[in-house]
Design a protein around this motif. Structure first.
Motif, PDB file in Angstrom:
ATOM      1  N   GLU A 163       0.823  -1.208   0.000  1.00  0.00           N
ATOM      2  CA  GLU A 163       0.000   0.000   0.000  1.00  0.00           C
ATOM      3  C   GLU A 163       0.857   1.257   0.000  1.00  0.00           C
ATOM      4  O   GLU A 163       0.487   2.270  -0.592  1.00  0.00           O
ATOM      5  N   THR A 164       2.014   1.186   0.664  1.00  0.00           N
ATOM      6  CA  THR A 164       2.933   2.323   0.647  1.00  0.00           C
ATOM      7  C   THR A 164       3.454   2.571  -0.758  1.00  0.00           C
ATOM      8  O   THR A 164       3.513   3.717  -1.235  1.00  0.00           O
ATOM      9  N   LEU A 165       3.837   1.484  -1.437  1.00  0.00           N
ATOM     10  CA  LEU A 165       4.318   1.617  -2.819  1.00  0.00           C
ATOM     11  C   LEU A 165       3.225   2.177  -3.726  1.00  0.00           C
ATOM     12  O   LEU A 165       3.498   3.038  -4.590  1.00  0.00           O
ATOM     13  N   LEU A 166       1.997   1.719  -3.542  1.00  0.00           N
ATOM     14  CA  LEU A 166       0.883   2.234  -4.340  1.00  0.00           C
ATOM     15  C   LEU A 166       0.656   3.721  -4.061  1.00  0.00           C
ATOM     16  O   LEU A 166       0.369   4.504  -4.981  1.00  0.00           O
ATOM     17  N   ALA A 167       0.792   4.115  -2.790  1.00  0.00           N
ATOM     18  CA  ALA A 167       0.587   5.514  -2.416  1.00  0.00           C
ATOM     19  C   ALA A 167       1.629   6.421  -3.054  1.00  0.00           C
ATOM     20  O   ALA A 167       1.353   7.605  -3.332  1.00  0.00           O
ATOM     21  N   PHE A 168       2.825   5.879  -3.302  1.00  0.00           N
ATOM     22  CA  PHE A 168       3.890   6.662  -3.924  1.00  0.00           C
ATOM     23  C   PHE A 168       3.863   6.571  -5.446  1.00  0.00           C
ATOM     24  O   PHE A 168       4.801   6.977  -6.118  1.00  0.00           O
ATOM     25  N   GLY A 169       2.787   6.008  -5.981  1.00  0.00           N
ATOM     26  CA  GLY A 169       2.595   6.014  -7.431  1.00  0.00           C
ATOM     27  C   GLY A 169       3.022   4.753  -8.156  1.00  0.00           C
ATOM     28  O   GLY A 169       3.026   4.728  -9.401  1.00  0.00           O
ATOM     29  N   ALA A 170       3.354   3.684  -7.424  1.00  0.00           N
ATOM     30  CA  ALA A 170       3.758   2.446  -8.090  1.00  0.00           C
ATOM     31  C   ALA A 170       2.543   1.781  -8.733  1.00  0.00           C
ATOM     32  O   ALA A 170       1.423   1.855  -8.219  1.00  0.00           O
ATOM     33  N   ALA A 171       2.774   1.138  -9.855  1.00  0.00           N
ATOM     34  CA  ALA A 171       1.716   0.378 -10.517  1.00  0.00           C
ATOM     35  C   ALA A 171       1.492  -0.917  -9.737  1.00  0.00           C
ATOM     36  O   ALA A 171       2.376  -1.364  -9.002  1.00  0.00           O
ATOM     37  N   VAL A 176       3.641  -5.624  -6.361  1.00  0.00           N
ATOM     38  CA  VAL A 176       3.606  -7.046  -5.965  1.00  0.00           C
ATOM     39  C   VAL A 176       4.656  -7.884  -6.692  1.00  0.00           C
ATOM     40  O   VAL A 176       4.636  -9.110  -6.599  1.00  0.00           O
ATOM     41  N   ARG A 177       5.573  -7.233  -7.366  1.00  0.00           N
ATOM     42  CA  ARG A 177       6.563  -7.966  -8.154  1.00  0.00           C
ATOM     43  C   ARG A 177       7.367  -8.959  -7.307  1.00  0.00           C
ATOM     44  O   ARG A 177       7.575 -10.110  -7.705  1.00  0.00           O
ATOM     45  N   ASP A 178       7.801  -8.532  -6.122  1.00  0.00           N
ATOM     46  CA  ASP A 178       8.565  -9.438  -5.261  1.00  0.00           C
ATOM     47  C   ASP A 178       7.700 -10.596  -4.766  1.00  0.00           C
ATOM     48  O   ASP A 178       8.184 -11.722  -4.608  1.00  0.00           O
ATOM     49  N   GLY A 244       0.809 -14.913 -13.168  1.00  0.00           N
ATOM     50  CA  GLY A 244       0.827 -13.731 -14.014  1.00  0.00           C
ATOM     51  C   GLY A 244      -0.564 -13.213 -14.336  1.00  0.00           C
ATOM     52  O   GLY A 244      -0.781 -11.997 -14.457  1.00  0.00           O
ATOM     53  N   LEU A 245      -1.525 -14.130 -14.462  1.00  0.00           N
ATOM     54  CA  LEU A 245      -2.893 -13.721 -14.764  1.00  0.00           C
ATOM     55  C   LEU A 245      -3.700 -13.390 -13.512  1.00  0.00           C
ATOM     56  O   LEU A 245      -4.701 -12.675 -13.587  1.00  0.00           O
ATOM     57  N   SER A 246      -3.259 -13.900 -12.359  1.00  0.00           N
ATOM     58  CA  SER A 246      -4.047 -13.763 -11.131  1.00  0.00           C
ATOM     59  C   SER A 246      -3.697 -12.530 -10.305  1.00  0.00           C
ATOM     60  O   SER A 246      -4.514 -12.099  -9.485  1.00  0.00           O
ATOM     61  N   TYR A 247      -2.509 -11.980 -10.490  1.00  0.00           N
ATOM     62  CA  TYR A 247      -2.099 -10.895  -9.593  1.00  0.00           C
ATOM     63  C   TYR A 247      -3.020  -9.681  -9.697  1.00  0.00           C
ATOM     64  O   TYR A 247      -3.213  -8.941  -8.722  1.00  0.00           O
ATOM     65  N   GLY A 255      -7.070   0.252  -8.712  1.00  0.00           N
ATOM     66  CA  GLY A 255      -5.664  -0.015  -8.461  1.00  0.00           C
ATOM     67  C   GLY A 255      -5.294  -0.111  -7.002  1.00  0.00           C
ATOM     68  O   GLY A 255      -4.100  -0.152  -6.661  1.00  0.00           O
ATOM     69  N   ALA A 256      -6.280  -0.142  -6.101  1.00  0.00           N
ATOM     70  CA  ALA A 256      -6.014  -0.271  -4.665  1.00  0.00           C
ATOM     71  C   ALA A 256      -6.051  -1.746  -4.267  1.00  0.00           C
ATOM     72  O   ALA A 256      -6.738  -2.556  -4.890  1.00  0.00           O
ATOM     73  N   LEU A 257      -5.314  -2.084  -3.217  1.00  0.00           N
ATOM     74  CA  LEU A 257      -5.321  -3.451  -2.722  1.00  0.00           C
ATOM     75  C   LEU A 257      -6.700  -3.778  -2.167  1.00  0.00           C
ATOM     76  O   LEU A 257      -7.317  -2.968  -1.461  1.00  0.00           O
ATOM     77  N   LYS A 258      -7.216  -4.967  -2.485  1.00  0.00           N
ATOM     78  CA  LYS A 258      -8.565  -5.320  -2.059  1.00  0.00           C
ATOM     79  C   LYS A 258      -8.675  -5.377  -0.536  1.00  0.00           C
ATOM     80  O   LYS A 258      -7.701  -5.653   0.162  1.00  0.00           O
ATOM     81  N   ALA A 259      -9.885  -5.127  -0.045  1.00  0.00           N
ATOM     82  CA  ALA A 259     -10.122  -4.999   1.392  1.00  0.00           C
ATOM     83  C   ALA A 259      -9.723  -6.244   2.162  1.00  0.00           C
ATOM     84  O   ALA A 259      -9.168  -6.148   3.257  1.00  0.00           O
ATOM     85  N   GLU A 260      -9.993  -7.420   1.619  1.00  0.00           N
ATOM     86  CA  GLU A 260      -9.697  -8.657   2.363  1.00  0.00           C
ATOM     87  C   GLU A 260      -8.195  -8.912   2.484  1.00  0.00           C
ATOM     88  O   GLU A 260      -7.764  -9.775   3.254  1.00  0.00           O
TER      89      GLU A 260
END
Length: 266
Positions: A163-171, A176-178, A244-247, A255-260
């Motif tokens: 969420e921090t990476l997303l807040a700083f503009g990461a796709a 989730v690459r790592d 690759g298809l599920s991420y 583009g936000a991480l899902k609530a669960e």
């Protein structure tokens, strides 16, 4: 004896149940709660394999391309469904994606092995295609189950970081690459470990079966090498496709991480 095969009579087959009874006795003695599962699994093994034996006898005698293709599709669907049960912690498990990932990796690798490497006559010979595709499916199912379960586990444990990476503009992919890398490693590690110890710690099933049937050990080894390499390729492709298809399913349309999966929203 027929072509080097020592037949097992009905009485001898029934005696094999003693092995399960020993395991069940240990379970009951230690109160492991596995006796019922062992007995039920034994019954299912007898029923399922007996049915498969009669079915394969028909498929082998018919040797029809469309029957074989239909059977492979059904096997892929069953494998996808079975993988769902191995990932109870994955919400809204992508069964359709699992099916297409397994089908694609199985058909691609299986076709290369059957058509190019073994090249039977005809090339779709059921006696070759069904066992080869079955071995690919069994291992791909385990690999994709491990990889998708690890993906969700990694994302949940790293929710704050993502969420921090997303807040700083990461796709989403960058965030989730790592996690994707760890998921792929998890799915492929058992297969890689098998490659490392094959022949040293255990003799694989196909090689053992050929030797028991009277085949030359050197020829059995050649087939087993092909089997091990095709399994490694199929697991790698299946895991890559599914992860690759599920991420993208980890994120909302915005583009936000899902609530669960998000700790901040619990």
């Amino acid at each position: 004896m027929n072509n080097g095969i020592i037949p097992i009579s009905d009485v001898q087959l029934a005696l094999s149940v003693i092995l399960v009874l020993v395991a069940g006795g240990i379970s009951a003695l230690l109160r492991l709660g596995l006796l019922k599962a062992l007995l039920w699994g034994t019954v299912r093994t007898f029923v399922q394999l007996t049915f498969v034996g009669y079915m394969l006898k028909y498929v082998f005698s018919a040797n029809n391309l469309w029957i074989i293709a239909g059977l492979i599709v059904v096997m892929c669907f069953i494998a996808a469904r079975a993988s769902v049960k191995r990932t109870p912690n994955v919400p809204n498990y992508p069964v359709a994606l699992a099916f297409w990932s397994i089908l694609a990796s199985t058909v691609l690798v299986g076709f290369v092995v059957v058509r190019i490497i073994i090249d039977p006559e005809p090339w779709y010979s059921a006696r070759i295609v069904i066992p080869v595709f079955g071995m690919i499916l069994g291992n791909s199912m385990n690999g994709i189950a491990l990889s998708i379960d690890r993906l969700y586990g990694e994302v949940k444990s790293r929710a704050d970081e993502i969420e921090t990476l997303l807040a700083f503009g990461a796709a989403p992919w960058e965030a989730v690459r790592d996690c994707v890398r760890e998921a792929l490693r998890s799915g492929m590690t058992p297969t890689i470990n098998s490659l490392m110890v094959v022949g040293l710690v255990s003799l694989p099933g196909m090689m053992t079966g050929q030797i028991l049937s009277g085949a030359d050990p050197h020829e059995a080894v050649r087939y087993q090498i092909v089997v091990m390499l095709m399994i490694a390729a199929a697991v790698a492709i299946g895991c890559l496709l599914l992860v690759g298809l599920s991420y993208k399913k980890l994120f909302t349309p915005e583009g936000a991480l899902k609530a669960e999966l998000s700790k901040s929203k619990k």
